[in-house]
Design a protein around this motif. Structure first.
Motif, PDB file in Angstrom:
ATOM      1  N   GLU A  56       0.835  -1.198   0.000  1.00  0.00           N
ATOM      2  CA  GLU A  56       0.000   0.000   0.000  1.00  0.00           C
ATOM      3  C   GLU A  56       0.867   1.244   0.000  1.00  0.00           C
ATOM      4  OE1 GLU A  56      -2.330   0.510   3.534  1.00  0.00           O
ATOM      5  OE2 GLU A  56      -0.813  -0.407   4.819  1.00  0.00           O
ATOM      6  N   MET A  57       0.254   2.354  -0.388  1.00  0.00           N
ATOM      7  CA  MET A  57       0.947   3.636  -0.406  1.00  0.00           C
ATOM      8  C   MET A  57       0.637   4.405   0.878  1.00  0.00           C
ATOM      9  SD  MET A  57       2.795   3.791  -3.084  1.00  0.00           S
ATOM     10  CE  MET A  57       3.281   5.504  -2.847  1.00  0.00           C
ATOM     11  N   LEU A  58       1.687   4.968   1.492  1.00  0.00           N
ATOM     12  CA  LEU A  58       1.550   5.732   2.726  1.00  0.00           C
ATOM     13  C   LEU A  58       2.279   7.056   2.592  1.00  0.00           C
ATOM     14  CD1 LEU A  58       2.389   2.926   5.338  1.00  0.00           C
ATOM     15  CD2 LEU A  58       0.120   3.588   4.515  1.00  0.00           C
ATOM     16  N   ASP A  59       1.822   8.062   3.348  1.00  0.00           N
ATOM     17  CA  ASP A  59       2.586   9.306   3.422  1.00  0.00           C
ATOM     18  C   ASP A  59       3.548   9.221   4.608  1.00  0.00           C
ATOM     19  OD1 ASP A  59       1.135   9.834   5.765  1.00  0.00           O
ATOM     20  OD2 ASP A  59      -0.320  11.094   4.722  1.00  0.00           O
ATOM     21  N   GLN A  60       4.304  10.283   4.852  1.00  0.00           N
ATOM     22  CA  GLN A  60       5.317  10.242   5.909  1.00  0.00           C
ATOM     23  C   GLN A  60       4.720   9.949   7.274  1.00  0.00           C
ATOM     24  OE1 GLN A  60       8.139  13.478   6.055  1.00  0.00           O
ATOM     25  NE2 GLN A  60       8.089  13.760   3.850  1.00  0.00           N
ATOM     26  N   ASP A  61       3.635  10.633   7.628  1.00  0.00           N
ATOM     27  CA  ASP A  61       3.023  10.443   8.946  1.00  0.00           C
ATOM     28  C   ASP A  61       2.507   9.018   9.112  1.00  0.00           C
ATOM     29  OD1 ASP A  61       3.552  13.075   9.568  1.00  0.00           O
ATOM     30  OD2 ASP A  61       1.581  13.799   8.936  1.00  0.00           O
ATOM     31  N   GLU A  62       1.941   8.460   8.063  1.00  0.00           N
ATOM     32  CA  GLU A  62       1.428   7.089   8.138  1.00  0.00           C
ATOM     33  C   GLU A  62       2.557   6.079   8.288  1.00  0.00           C
ATOM     34  OE1 GLU A  62      -2.691   7.481   5.515  1.00  0.00           O
ATOM     35  OE2 GLU A  62      -0.761   7.220   4.498  1.00  0.00           O
TER      36      GLU A  62
END
Length: 255
Positions: A56-62
């Motif tokens: 899955e794709m996540l941003d920095q915070d995730e």
């Protein structure tokens, strides 16, 4: 060219074509399963089975939120300064350390509060490097090959806060692998976070995208002037042979 050298070149081309063919029909999940299992088998004759893989794709915070408080965190050095991250839970870490120190995986209780050290990180390096290399090689020819290629063990990170300060990409592709070691003696999780990278201008991926100004520039009128041939002659001949409005006459007047 000698027959042996020619056969070697043809063999390399055939292998490259085979890898590209396999990559087009192979998912990232399956490629990572094979990479982890093959690496553990080659290094330590260890039976490593990946029960499931989620991507899955996540941003920095995730990414930071996904890091376990007691996991071993390893920075991954990538090409052109790209930085990734590996998170390994205590069960997987303990099994990998055991197979390298006492040549077997046990079911002894794991010390969840034990302070992790650089030695723990170094023990994980062969599995991480081997799996990443095999994953990239397997996916050669796949559109996502650029996102997977060139990563290797970097350094141990103290905690998720340190990871949050280092990671700088807008998005990360997360590979969560549920791992079974030595026929179920230990079960745990390892997660790889690789940054989303923009294609380089010299790669095939870069030429397939749509430019940011393509739609606007497609409506702009363009004029194309082409020089088909050049003829050299004395000026007196050119004025006599060429009509006043011909291309040759205009060219002659400018000389």
């Amino acid at each position: 060219m000698a027959d042996g050298a020619r056969n070697d070149v043809l063999g390399q081309k055939a292998q490259a074509a085979q890898r590209a063919y396999e990559a087009r029909g192979m998912s990232l999940s399956k490629a990572l399963r094979r990479a982890l299992s093959r690496t553990a088998d080659v290094l330590w004759d260890l039976a490593l089975v990946t029960q499931s893989v989620t991507v899955e794709m996540l941003d920095q915070d995730e990414v930071v939120e996904a890091l376990g408080p007691r996991d071993l965190l390893i920075l991954l050095d990538g090409p052109e300064g790209a930085l990734g991250l590996a998170s390994v839970d205590r069960q997987v870490l303990t099994g990998v350390v055991e197979v390298q120190t006492i040549q077997q995986v046990t079911q002894m209780p794991v010390e969840e509060d034990r302070l992790l050290t650089q030695t723990d990180a170094a023990m994980m390096a062969p599995l991480i490097d081997g799996a990443l290399t095999r994953l990239a090689d397997t996916m050669e020819g796949h559109p996502l090959h650029l996102q997977l290629d060139g990563y290797r063990f970097g350094a141990m990170l103290e905690d998720s806060r340190a990871a949050g300060l280092i990671l700088d990409a807008a998005g990360y592709r997360a590979f969560r692998a549920e791992i079974d070691l030595a026929l179920g003696r230990r079960r745990g999780r390892m997660t790889l976070f690789l940054p989303e990278r923009k294609p380089r201008q010299d790669t095939p991926e870069a030429g397939r995208g749509v430019g940011p100004h393509e739609e606007r520039l497609s409506r702009v009128a363009a004029r194309l002037d082409a020089k088909l041939a050049r003829i050299t002659m004395p000026k007196r001949d050119s004025t006599r042979r060429c009509k006043p409005n011909s291309t040759k006459a205009r060219t002659a007047r400018t000389r």
